[in-house]
Design an enzyme around this catalytic site. Structure first.
Site, PDB file in Angstrom:
ATOM      1  N   ASP B  25       0.875  -1.169   0.000  1.00 52.53           N
ATOM      2  CA  ASP B  25       0.000   0.000   0.000  1.00 52.53           C
ATOM      3  C   ASP B  25       0.913   1.221   0.000  1.00 52.53           C
ATOM      4  O   ASP B  25       1.548   1.527   1.003  1.00 52.53           O
ATOM      5  CB  ASP B  25      -0.898  -0.031   1.242  1.00 52.53           C
ATOM      6  CG  ASP B  25      -1.739   1.236   1.396  1.00 52.53           C
ATOM      7  OD1 ASP B  25      -1.707   2.094   0.483  1.00 52.53           O
ATOM      8  OD2 ASP B  25      -2.426   1.360   2.427  1.00 52.53           O
ATOM      9  N   LYS B  87       2.624  11.407  -3.169  1.00 54.56           N
ATOM     10  CA  LYS B  87       1.608  10.746  -3.986  1.00 54.56           C
ATOM     11  C   LYS B  87       0.730  11.765  -4.723  1.00 54.56           C
ATOM     12  O   LYS B  87       0.241  11.497  -5.811  1.00 54.56           O
ATOM     13  CB  LYS B  87       0.752   9.863  -3.083  1.00 54.56           C
ATOM     14  CG  LYS B  87      -0.164   8.899  -3.791  1.00 54.56           C
ATOM     15  CD  LYS B  87      -0.822   7.985  -2.766  1.00 54.56           C
ATOM     16  CE  LYS B  87      -1.770   7.002  -3.387  1.00 54.56           C
ATOM     17  NZ  LYS B  87      -2.339   6.109  -2.360  1.00 54.56           N
ATOM     18  N   GLU B 186      -7.386   0.547  -4.301  1.00 50.74           N
ATOM     19  CA  GLU B 186      -7.376   0.474  -2.841  1.00 50.74           C
ATOM     20  C   GLU B 186      -8.704   0.006  -2.236  1.00 50.74           C
ATOM     21  O   GLU B 186      -8.710  -0.906  -1.406  1.00 50.74           O
ATOM     22  CB  GLU B 186      -6.931   1.825  -2.265  1.00 50.74           C
ATOM     23  CG  GLU B 186      -5.433   2.029  -2.464  1.00 50.74           C
ATOM     24  CD  GLU B 186      -4.986   3.486  -2.375  1.00 50.74           C
ATOM     25  OE1 GLU B 186      -5.779   4.331  -1.952  1.00 50.74           O
ATOM     26  OE2 GLU B 186      -3.830   3.762  -2.747  1.00 50.74           O
ATOM     27  N   ASP B 208     -13.244   5.071   1.281  1.00 53.05           N
ATOM     28  CA  ASP B 208     -11.806   5.076   1.576  1.00 53.05           C
ATOM     29  C   ASP B 208     -11.274   6.501   1.579  1.00 53.05           C
ATOM     30  O   ASP B 208     -11.075   7.100   0.520  1.00 53.05           O
ATOM     31  CB  ASP B 208     -11.099   4.214   0.504  1.00 53.05           C
ATOM     32  CG  ASP B 208      -9.586   4.128   0.721  1.00 53.05           C
ATOM     33  OD1 ASP B 208      -9.058   4.796   1.633  1.00 53.05           O
ATOM     34  OD2 ASP B 208      -8.933   3.380  -0.035  1.00 53.05           O
TER      35      ASP B 208
END
Lengths: 187, 625
Positions: B25, B87, B186, B208
């Site tokens: 992850d 990210k 994800e 999420d």
């Protein structure tokens, strides 16, 4: 792209691929059950350790199965597909011949939709349109089933016209949804 | 970067040996690596016992690089050389970054390759390289713990990541020397981690909310098949934004300017984040800010926090509504709402999501690790350790893919929420007499105007025969693979002139750039590259032979004796050549084998399909009816 050796399985039609009879009314549960069953065997995740060739073939097959599934799942695309199998050609550019009554109903619905936002109670105005649309849609679906559950004996012109009507209604429905979204946003 | 280990020929990957695969992850705030131990997916700790690796990279003056907690310590004292939340920059152009971030947290430099670079004292680095540093540390951690080289990794990306962001993630993995088995979304990974024991069949929603990204996915779970019905989200919305609104509140309370120095700004952001965390358990939080000459203390109540973040939470509920609609699912059909990501610790988020879905959401005791665990469960299946598993993920394209047509309008080729893999073709024609080339501009997004969508790449098809306008027939094919990555090709149908691209040039690295980076990272570059190529081909040859042997054992009977002999001969040839040290000869032998095995491969796939459909045929259907 290299062409792979011919497979008679993938030259057969979408209904045969999912082992379903050619009919407008279909068993959606069986369709999705068979879809999952096919993907369990063909999906690229089942071929991560295979040769590049097998991987490529699996991507192609999985994509074909996905496409066939999407076509059969959507009433509009399913109707079109059955008609195309019967030799009907849909010309996107040409204006289809429509039933004047249907067009009238469409115009009324569109007008109502364009006025929704200026209404005192836009929520319930929209709700009425959604209900009217739903009714109109179920009528068209019913008529399509009468024609296309037995494609060999269908009145192809009539069925094509109904398919266009369904397309109109689907478009109107997505516009309704967009207005609904705007209304919810402004809350 | 770790050098590639080279096993002696003949010793690598014995058949039916358990293969080492990990799930990673790669998060905005923290990253994790998971593997399977005694049949159970677990996250791996570092030598200090920490499972979470802060996604922070520090570039020191002496060019040394620190990753994780050690890097985080430099955030306040040396913010410009300490890269956090990288990210957010993945697959983004400088314009995108400027539009989202004001003032910029780092000094960016534009380079020829379109990939913006962050200026550090150790040189200019791209987001891809920064991410590769994080991935390298996780790879090392896993190899140290497992005691051997990894076969492959599944890496997770936000479901709403576009093609450029996905490609950037895959490039980072490649740079870190990881073999990517699959990129998975994800929320889908989280659903797998939850679903295997806690959820039976039915429709579920996965909400999420991470540090910098938000996803909502609606899935139908049926006997191990996780079919994503729709996904929506925002790749620039997360816990970081909560911190920012709290930080702005602090500045307002202290009458501070927008352009305070970077170190004070970081102190405030840090304090804001702490206050947010405190408020998950306490009713109020004290915030202390140190100035050179004084100290200021503020108190933030939970109610105040709620009113600050409510607009942000509301921004997540719009995609929820859209996803439900796209999935054609009614609220009442949702059997469970799964909460994932560190930001779902914020109580207000849980309340609002519960309110929206009209049910109590499921919150894991550790919302940070479920994504990595789900990725690992999938990695274990993909690598072949679980032949009997029914687990199958059917994901979708998050944003529509299309082409620019006349008048700068977008023609959608693949609409959002189409199940992958998918192949769609569309025919186009020339608009001028004698036109011999056509420029093809690939875009992603929902809007009608090209300028409102994301540009993924441009390429041109040349050598079209000069014809009257409108008579050439150019077929453009879009193919999205199981990683969610797009490949586009174009072909003039009357002459067969062809052109194809891997869609990446707009904001991605080119292959030669990646190769150069790989070279730069190695001390004995040339020998290493040669050794690496040989090793890669040998591993690949082993894999091919092993897969073929297993396939022949299962289904060899569908071949005639003559066909079988040809395949066996080619396989023996490859087995012989792979013990040598000529990587090109190995590759050629593999191609040979591929060619003679073509009949077998195709016939076998069809026979698999027939077997799958046995007992589900028309007759049975009619009989039931």
């Amino acid at each position: 792209m290299t062409s792979l050796p011919g497979s008679e399985l993938f030259t057969q039609n979408h209904f045969e691929l999912f082992a379903l009879p050619v009919s407008f009314d279909i068993d959606l549960q069986l369709l999705s059950e068979n879809f999952r069953n096919l993907q369990q065997n063909v999906h690229p995740d089942r071929y991560t350790n295979a040769s590049d060739q097998e991987k490529r073939l699996s991507v192609q097959r999985a994509a074909q199965i996905n496409e066939a599934y999407q076509v059969l799942k959507s009433p509009q695309r399913r109707a079109r597909y059955i008609l195309e199998q019967q030799g009907v050609v849909f010309d996107e550019q040409a204006n289809p011949v429509m039933d004047p009554l249907f067009l009238m109903q469409q115009m009324e619905l569109r007008e109502a939709l364009s006025e929704v936002k200026s209404k005192d109670d836009p929520g319930s105005a929209l709700e009425k349109i959604v209900a009217d649309l739903k009714l109109a849609r179920s009528e068209v679906l019913q008529k399509l089933a009468e024609q296309l559950n037995t494609p060999e004996t269908a009145d192809l012109d009539k069925a094509s016209q109904l398919t266009h009507e369904l397309q109109f209604l689907d478009k109107l429905q997505s516009e309704t949804e967009m207005i609904e979204e705007e209304l919810l946003d402004s809350l | 970067m770790a050098l590639i280990q080279i096993s002696e020929p003949g010793q690598s990957s014995k058949p039916h040996e358990r293969k080492l695969a990990v799930g990673i992850d790669l998060g905005t705030t923290n990253s994790l690596v998971a593997t399977v131990r005694s049949g159970k997916a677990v996250t791996l700790p570092d030598e200090k016992g920490e499972h979470l690796l802060p996604s922070v990279v520090y570039y020191a003056k002496d060019k040394s690089i620190l990753v994780g907690t050690a890097a985080k310590q430099h955030k306040i004292t040396d913010p410009l050389n300490t890269i956090t939340s990288v990210k957010r920059y993945m697959g983004r152009s400088l314009e995108d970054i400027k539009a989202k971030e004001s003032p910029l947290h780092y000094e960016f430099v534009q380079t020829d390759s379109n990939v913006p670079r962050i200026k550090t004292q150790a040189g200019n680095v791209s987001a891809i390289e920064v991410s590769a540093e994080i991935l390298s540390v996780l790879k090392q951690r896993a190899e140290l713990s497992l005691g051997d080289e990894l076969t492959g990794a599944v890496i997770t990306v936000p479901a709403y990541f576009d093609d450029a962001q996905r490609q950037a993630t895959k490039d980072a993995a490649r740079l870190a020397g990881l073999n990517v088995l699959r990129l998975i979304n994800e929320p889908t990974a989280a659903a797998v981690a939850y679903g295997l024991d806690k959820i039976s069949n039915g429709v579920i929603a996965v909400y999420d909310l991470g540090g910098g990204t938000f996803d909502i996915s609606i899935l139908r779970v049926t006997q191990g098949v996780f079919e994503v019905l729709a996904t929506a989200g925002d790749t620039a919305l997360g816990g970081d934004d909560f911190d920012n609104v709290i930080a702005n509140w602090i500045k307002q309370q202290l009458d501070l300017d927008a352009d305070i120095d970077k170190s004070l700004r970081n102190q405030i952001t840090h304090a804001a984040c702490q206050a947010k965390q405190t408020l998950t358990t306490e009713r109020s939080a004290d915030i202390t800010i140190k100035f050179p000459d004084k100290e200021a203390t503020l108190t933030l109540s939970r109610e105040q926090l709620n009113s600050l973040i409510d607009p942000l939470i509301k921004k997540t509920l719009l995609p929820c509504r859209r996803a439900l609609r796209d999935a054609q699912v009614e609220l009442e059909e949702i059997k469970a709402v799964v909460m994932v990501g560190g930001s779902t610790r914020v109580l207000r988020v849980r309340d609002k999501v519960g309110e929206f879905f009209q049910q109590q959401p499921m919150v894991d005791s550790n919302p940070d690790t479920v994504v990595a665990l789900g990725a690992e469960i999938q990695a274990d299946v993909l690598v072949g350790n679980k032949a009997e598993s029914d687990l199958l993920l059917l994901d979708v394209v998050p944003l529509s893919l299309g082409l620019e047509t006349m008048g700068e309008l977008v023609e959608k080729i693949i609409p959002r929420n189409t199940t992958i893999p998918v192949t769609r073709a569309q025919d186009f024609t020339t608009y001028k007499d004698g036109q011999t080339a056509m420029s093809i501009h690939v875009v992603q997004g929902e809007r009608e105007l090209v300028s409102d969508c994301r540009s993924l790449g441009r390429f041109s098809l040349k050598g079209i025969p000069p014809l009257v306008a409108g008579s050439a027939r150019i077929r453009v094919t879009f193919e999205v693979d199981a990683d969610g990555l797009l490949h586009v090709s174009a072909r003039e149908e009357t002459t067969g002139v062809e052109s194809g691209i891997e869609v990446k040039p707009s904001y991605g690295l080119t292959d030669s750039e990646i190769e150069k980076m790989l070279l730069d990272s190695m001390e004995h570059a040339e020998e290493d590259i040669a050794a690496r190529m040989l090793h890669e081909q040998q591993v690949e040859a082993d894999r091919v032979l092993e897969a073929l042997a297993a396939a022949l054992e299962d289904d060899g009977d569908i071949l005639s004796e003559q066909e079988r002999q040809k395949i066996d001969a080619a396989a023996q040839q490859l087995a012989k050549i792979k013990t040598g040290n000529d990587d090109r000869a190995i590759k050629q032998a593999m191609q040979e084998l591929d060619k003679v095995a073509e009949v077998f491969v195709s016939r076998r796939m069809d026979s698999n399909i027939r077997k799958a459909m046995a007992g589900h045929n028309v007759d049975e259907f009619k009989a039931q009816d």
